[in-house]
Design an enzyme around this catalytic site. Structure first.
Site, PDB file in Angstrom:
ATOM      1  N   LYS A  53       0.847  -1.205   0.000  1.00  0.00           N
ATOM      2  CA  LYS A  53       0.000   0.000   0.000  1.00  0.00           C
ATOM      3  C   LYS A  53       0.876   1.247   0.000  1.00  0.00           C
ATOM      4  O   LYS A  53       0.608   2.217  -0.702  1.00  0.00           O
ATOM      5  CB  LYS A  53      -0.947  -0.025   1.211  1.00  0.00           C
ATOM      6  CG  LYS A  53      -2.055  -1.049   1.031  1.00  0.00           C
ATOM      7  CD  LYS A  53      -2.828  -1.356   2.285  1.00  0.00           C
ATOM      8  CE  LYS A  53      -3.787  -2.528   2.011  1.00  0.00           C
ATOM      9  NZ  LYS A  53      -4.442  -3.060   3.195  1.00  0.00           N
ATOM     10  N   GLN A  97      -4.710  -1.777   9.347  1.00  0.00           N
ATOM     11  CA  GLN A  97      -4.548  -3.095   8.726  1.00  0.00           C
ATOM     12  C   GLN A  97      -5.162  -4.181   9.622  1.00  0.00           C
ATOM     13  O   GLN A  97      -4.852  -4.286  10.796  1.00  0.00           O
ATOM     14  CB  GLN A  97      -3.051  -3.377   8.487  1.00  0.00           C
ATOM     15  CG  GLN A  97      -2.779  -4.664   7.743  1.00  0.00           C
ATOM     16  CD  GLN A  97      -3.374  -4.677   6.330  1.00  0.00           C
ATOM     17  OE1 GLN A  97      -3.215  -3.736   5.562  1.00  0.00           O
ATOM     18  NE2 GLN A  97      -4.077  -5.743   5.987  1.00  0.00           N
ATOM     19  N   ASP A 120     -11.188   2.340   3.556  1.00  0.00           N
ATOM     20  CA  ASP A 120     -11.465   0.908   3.396  1.00  0.00           C
ATOM     21  C   ASP A 120     -12.958   0.667   3.159  1.00  0.00           C
ATOM     22  O   ASP A 120     -13.352  -0.416   2.731  1.00  0.00           O
ATOM     23  CB  ASP A 120     -11.061   0.150   4.677  1.00  0.00           C
ATOM     24  CG  ASP A 120      -9.748  -0.595   4.507  1.00  0.00           C
ATOM     25  OD1 ASP A 120      -9.391  -0.905   3.352  1.00  0.00           O
ATOM     26  OD2 ASP A 120      -9.097  -0.883   5.530  1.00  0.00           O
TER      27      ASP A 120
END
Ligand code: NDP
Length: 286
Positions: A53, A97, A120
């Site tokens: 990422k 994460q 997200d």
């Protein structure tokens, strides 16, 4: 005729290149897109995801802030960091994460992220927005599947098609169903309690497998000429990466198919990057 292979690597590169160009234009206006990435603990797979990422941010021209916290970090400390990032005007997106260590409640953490920075697309406000057809961030993997269908299948219209999604998780199956509905497909969601899975899947013009079991979708589940999207990431008996779909047998029947690796996988990061860009635009106009 052999199925058309939908190339997720290529399509994700195209999306990242488009974002790179648009980001350069924002920079000319003095705006830098910033993503804060939080990793708690040292899970090797999570470390790889976070690294990828950060690399994608670098490639596109985003600023990435990295918070690598020890596994013992308390929930309170993590929530404090999120609150600080929520209040920072220079931060557009916050990504925590997953999975988190067992002593931290993932739902509490997701709920703590400012919905306008939830790149997200996991926050209940964004999930709710998707459900009632309002603007919001969409979970990256299902958003990536829509791009694969739109960009990777020329002359193929989703509207009116029978779509069967196997899997009903909050991050893939359910948002996938809502997105396909938004595209005017006729949607069925199958899961582990579905009776006659083969028959249900065989109705599909578009079959999307998001199960997490190697080879669970065989040629017997697929209608001739269907488009087959394989979201699954599994290891087979030889330890090789594979999807939920038995690629070799299904490719002989389908109109188009995504490989694993190189199909849905690369799209997730591309769509995360797209959400970061959208977040920056939203914050710019606030
Ligand atoms: P979950 O384990 O959360 O969900 C799996 C779903 O599959 C559940 O709804 C389950 O049903 C259903 N299921 C399990 N076994 C069967 C079966 N035999 N027949 C029919 N349905 C079944 O997984 P995720 O949604 O998180 O992920 C699914 C797969 O996608 C995994 O391989 C994961 O690694 C991959 N993935 C890939 C991403 C990418 O970037 N390409 C991103 C995210 C996930 P029930 O609800 O009844 O238990």
């Amino acid at each position: 005729m052999a199925a058309k292979i939908i190339d997720g690597k290529l399509i994700s590169s195209q999306i990242k290149d488009e974002l790179k160009e648009k980001t350069a234009l924002l920079k000319e206006k003095g705006i830098t897109v910033t993503l804060a990435v939080i990793l708690v603990g040292e899970d090797p797979a999570s470390q790889v995801y976070v690294r990828n990422k950060k690399r994608a941010c670098e490639y596109i021209g985003y600023n990435s802030l990295s918070y690598e916290l020890p596994a013992e970090t308390s929930q309170e400390e993590l929530l404090k960091l999120i609150a600080e990032l929520n209040s920072r005007k220079d931060v557009d997106g916050i990504l925590v994460q997953m999975p988190l260590p067992g002593h931290i409640d993932e739902k509490t953490v997701i709920d703590a992220i400012d919905p306008s920075k939830d790149v997200d697309g996991f926050h209940p406000m964004n999930v709710g927005a998707l459900c009632i057809g309002e603007k919001g961030f969409v979970s990256c993997t299902p958003a990536g599947v829509i791009q694969l269908l739109k960009r990777g299948c020329e002359n193929f219209d989703i509207a009116g098609k029978e779509c069967v999604i196997v899997g009903r998780s909050n991050i893939v199956g359910k948002p996938m169903a809502l997105l396909m509905l938004r595209e005017n497909a006729t949607v069925t969601i199958a899961h582990s309690k579905t009776k006659n899975l083969e028959e249900v899947c065989k109705r599909a013009d578009i079959l999307i497998a998001a199960v997490g079991k190697a080879g669970v979708i065989t040629a017997d589940h697929v209608k001739d000429g269907a488009v087959v999207i394989d979201v699954g990431i599994n290891r087979n008996e030889e330890g090789k990466l594979c999807g939920d779909v038995r690629y070799d047998e299904v490719a002989g029947k389908a109109y188009a198919i995504t490989p694993v690796p190189g199909g849905v996988g690369p799209m997730t990061i591309a769509m995360l990057m797209n959400n970061c860009y959208e977040a920056a635009l939203m914050h710019m106009n606030q």
